[in-house]
Design a protein around this motif. Structure first.
Motif, PDB file in Angstrom:
ATOM      1  N   PHE A 191       0.859  -1.182   0.000  1.00  0.00           N
ATOM      2  CA  PHE A 191       0.000   0.000   0.000  1.00  0.00           C
ATOM      3  C   PHE A 191       0.898   1.235   0.000  1.00  0.00           C
ATOM      4  N   PRO A 192       0.543   2.290  -0.735  1.00  0.00           N
ATOM      5  CA  PRO A 192       1.399   3.485  -0.755  1.00  0.00           C
ATOM      6  C   PRO A 192       1.349   4.292   0.523  1.00  0.00           C
ATOM      7  N   GLN A 193       0.352   4.064   1.386  1.00  0.00           N
ATOM      8  CA  GLN A 193       0.226   4.830   2.621  1.00  0.00           C
ATOM      9  C   GLN A 193       1.341   4.464   3.609  1.00  0.00           C
ATOM     10  N   SER A 194       1.644   5.391   4.486  1.00  0.00           N
ATOM     11  CA  SER A 194       2.618   5.125   5.534  1.00  0.00           C
ATOM     12  C   SER A 194       2.067   4.064   6.481  1.00  0.00           C
ATOM     13  N   ALA A 195       2.958   3.486   7.277  1.00  0.00           N
ATOM     14  CA  ALA A 195       2.543   2.452   8.230  1.00  0.00           C
ATOM     15  C   ALA A 195       1.522   3.018   9.206  1.00  0.00           C
ATOM     16  N   PHE A 196       0.591   2.158   9.593  1.00  0.00           N
ATOM     17  CA  PHE A 196      -0.447   2.559  10.542  1.00  0.00           C
ATOM     18  C   PHE A 196      -0.011   2.177  11.955  1.00  0.00           C
ATOM     19  N   ARG A 238       7.594   3.488  -7.257  1.00  0.00           N
ATOM     20  CA  ARG A 238       6.659   2.395  -7.530  1.00  0.00           C
ATOM     21  C   ARG A 238       6.315   2.368  -9.009  1.00  0.00           C
ATOM     22  N   ASP A 239       6.629   1.258  -9.651  1.00  0.00           N
ATOM     23  CA  ASP A 239       6.098   0.955 -10.971  1.00  0.00           C
ATOM     24  C   ASP A 239       4.786   0.204 -10.752  1.00  0.00           C
ATOM     25  N   THR A 240       3.757   0.551 -11.493  1.00  0.00           N
ATOM     26  CA  THR A 240       2.433  -0.015 -11.251  1.00  0.00           C
ATOM     27  C   THR A 240       1.988  -0.893 -12.405  1.00  0.00           C
ATOM     28  N   ALA A 241       1.603  -2.126 -12.093  1.00  0.00           N
ATOM     29  CA  ALA A 241       1.045  -3.042 -13.083  1.00  0.00           C
ATOM     30  C   ALA A 241      -0.457  -2.791 -13.205  1.00  0.00           C
ATOM     31  N   TRP A 242      -0.933  -2.690 -14.424  1.00  0.00           N
ATOM     32  CA  TRP A 242      -2.343  -2.408 -14.698  1.00  0.00           C
ATOM     33  C   TRP A 242      -3.020  -3.644 -15.290  1.00  0.00           C
ATOM     34  N   PHE A 243      -4.215  -3.920 -14.789  1.00  0.00           N
ATOM     35  CA  PHE A 243      -5.052  -5.012 -15.290  1.00  0.00           C
ATOM     36  C   PHE A 243      -6.474  -4.473 -15.466  1.00  0.00           C
ATOM     37  N   SER A 244      -7.238  -5.123 -16.328  1.00  0.00           N
ATOM     38  CA  SER A 244      -8.642  -4.741 -16.459  1.00  0.00           C
ATOM     39  C   SER A 244      -9.472  -5.917 -16.950  1.00  0.00           C
ATOM     40  N   MET A 245     -10.776  -5.816 -16.707  1.00  0.00           N
ATOM     41  CA  MET A 245     -11.740  -6.625 -17.438  1.00  0.00           C
ATOM     42  C   MET A 245     -12.793  -5.654 -17.963  1.00  0.00           C
ATOM     43  N   ILE A 246     -13.419  -6.011 -19.090  1.00  0.00           N
ATOM     44  CA  ILE A 246     -14.384  -5.113 -19.714  1.00  0.00           C
ATOM     45  C   ILE A 246     -15.723  -5.812 -19.866  1.00  0.00           C
ATOM     46  N   PHE A 261       3.068   0.885 -15.728  1.00  0.00           N
ATOM     47  CA  PHE A 261       3.312   2.324 -15.713  1.00  0.00           C
ATOM     48  C   PHE A 261       4.573   2.555 -14.891  1.00  0.00           C
ATOM     49  N   ARG A 262       5.672   2.873 -15.576  1.00  0.00           N
ATOM     50  CA  ARG A 262       6.949   3.055 -14.910  1.00  0.00           C
ATOM     51  C   ARG A 262       6.977   4.374 -14.146  1.00  0.00           C
ATOM     52  N   HIS A 322       1.364  -2.627  -7.108  1.00  0.00           N
ATOM     53  CA  HIS A 322       2.821  -2.449  -7.195  1.00  0.00           C
ATOM     54  C   HIS A 322       3.369  -3.571  -8.062  1.00  0.00           C
ATOM     55  N   ASN A 323       4.248  -3.233  -8.999  1.00  0.00           N
ATOM     56  CA  ASN A 323       4.750  -4.249  -9.925  1.00  0.00           C
ATOM     57  C   ASN A 323       5.564  -5.328  -9.236  1.00  0.00           C
ATOM     58  N   GLU A 324       6.009  -5.094  -8.001  1.00  0.00           N
ATOM     59  CA  GLU A 324       6.731  -6.131  -7.264  1.00  0.00           C
ATOM     60  C   GLU A 324       5.785  -7.045  -6.486  1.00  0.00           C
ATOM     61  N   ASN A 325       4.508  -6.740  -6.501  1.00  0.00           N
ATOM     62  CA  ASN A 325       3.534  -7.509  -5.731  1.00  0.00           C
ATOM     63  C   ASN A 325       3.056  -8.708  -6.563  1.00  0.00           C
ATOM     64  N   GLU A 326       3.871  -9.736  -6.594  1.00  0.00           N
ATOM     65  CA  GLU A 326       3.566 -10.895  -7.421  1.00  0.00           C
ATOM     66  C   GLU A 326       2.258 -11.595  -7.016  1.00  0.00           C
ATOM     67  N   PRO A 327       1.966 -11.772  -5.719  1.00  0.00           N
ATOM     68  CA  PRO A 327       0.694 -12.413  -5.362  1.00  0.00           C
ATOM     69  C   PRO A 327      -0.517 -11.659  -5.911  1.00  0.00           C
ATOM     70  N   SER A 328      -0.472 -10.320  -5.892  1.00  0.00           N
ATOM     71  CA  SER A 328      -1.592  -9.540  -6.410  1.00  0.00           C
ATOM     72  C   SER A 328      -1.730  -9.725  -7.916  1.00  0.00           C
ATOM     73  N   LYS A 329      -0.621  -9.784  -8.628  1.00  0.00           N
ATOM     74  CA  LYS A 329      -0.692  -9.977 -10.077  1.00  0.00           C
ATOM     75  C   LYS A 329      -1.232 -11.356 -10.423  1.00  0.00           C
ATOM     76  N   ILE A 330      -0.815 -12.359  -9.669  1.00  0.00           N
ATOM     77  CA  ILE A 330      -1.328 -13.719  -9.893  1.00  0.00           C
ATOM     78  C   ILE A 330      -2.834 -13.763  -9.634  1.00  0.00           C
ATOM     79  N   THR A 331      -3.261 -13.105  -8.570  1.00  0.00           N
ATOM     80  CA  THR A 331      -4.678 -13.087  -8.225  1.00  0.00           C
ATOM     81  C   THR A 331      -5.499 -12.393  -9.304  1.00  0.00           C
ATOM     82  N   ALA A 332      -5.029 -11.261  -9.791  1.00  0.00           N
ATOM     83  CA  ALA A 332      -5.756 -10.545 -10.839  1.00  0.00           C
ATOM     84  C   ALA A 332      -5.960 -11.420 -12.066  1.00  0.00           C
ATOM     85  N   LYS A 333      -4.918 -12.105 -12.485  1.00  0.00           N
ATOM     86  CA  LYS A 333      -5.030 -12.977 -13.652  1.00  0.00           C
ATOM     87  C   LYS A 333      -5.973 -14.137 -13.376  1.00  0.00           C
TER      88      LYS A 333
END
Length: 234
Positions: free
Chosen positions: A57-62, A184-192, A173-174, A152-163
């Motif tokens: 998450f981009p937010q600071s620690a809670f 942070r480089d951001t990986a983008w996914f979508s469904m239409i 988006f670099r 986040h492009n380093e968040n492999e579990p999130s990318k796997i889940t999206a797919k």
């Protein structure tokens, strides 16, 4: 999977997502209420260990639950996020959350984000059904054209889940933002919308009780069901 472009000649936009209760077989998504949900959500996400779960998450620690609650409430008030809390139907336990973010009703585009699954959601139908319910609401109830998932492009579990859920990877988006003082480089996914009938049907088949063995193990993978439906409709 086939994509049918809708006729936009009379498209007047979509309603903005609002607080909604989405009830499924295993889980219910309901609007975040600080008094009712915060302590239970904080505990479900690990309590003091929540920041490890939310490392991307981009937010600071809670520092505590109150700070986490301030952030969720503020995002709703300032950014028009609609945060839904996931509640297991069988136990009534709060198990996770996600938010409708960055709504663009005029163009029929909205994002799902601030996704956080507690331990109880792992290796169960809860997470899959929660995201099926959120996507179904976007496409079938509100009439959106595009539903986004970014991470986040380093968040492999999130990318796997999206797919796995049926989102299509669109690129990275670099140098998209600065997160916790780091690039942070951001990986983008979508469904239409043209994809949703097939994606939604695959969710329904996977979530059916007959797809689970007595020990709760899935019999068929969601991705395999979706591929079979795509082949059958080709």
């Amino acid at each position: 999977m086939g994509k049918r472009m809708r006729d936009l000649s009379d498209f007047k936009g979509c309603p903005a997502p609002g607080p909604v209760v989405l009830k499924g077989r295993y889980v219910t998504a309901e609007p975040f209420d600080r008094e009712q949900h915060l302590a239970r959500l904080w505990a479900a996400l690990g309590g003091e260990g929540v920041n490890a779960l939310l490392k991307y998450f981009p937010q600071s620690a809670f520092p505590d639950a109150d700070a986490f609650g301030d952030w969720l409430v503020g995002a709703g008030q300032k950014l028009n996020w609609v945060t839904l809390v996931f509640v297991e139907n069988a136990s009534g336990d709060v198990v996770g959350m996600a938010s409708y973010m960055r709504p663009d009703p005029a163009n029929g585009v909205v994002e799902v984000g601030s996704v956080a699954h507690g331990a109880k959601m792992k290796r169960s139908p809860l997470a899959t059904e929660a995201h099926y319910l959120m996507a179904k609401h976007v496409f079938e109830d509100l009439g959106y054209r595009r539903y986004e998932w970014k991470c986040h492009n380093e968040n492999e579990p999130s990318k796997i889940t999206a797919k796995r859920y049926g989102f299509t990877f669109e690129g990275v988006f670099r140098q998209h933002m600065i997160s916790k003082g780091q690039n942070r480089d951001t990986a983008w996914f979508s469904m239409i919308d043209g994809e949703w009938p097939l994606i939604g049907r695959a969710f329904e088949i996977w979530l059916a009780p007959e797809n689970f063995a007595a020990d709760g193990a899935q019999k068929r993978k969601l991705e395999d069901i979706r591929a079979e439906l795509a082949d059958a409709s080709a």
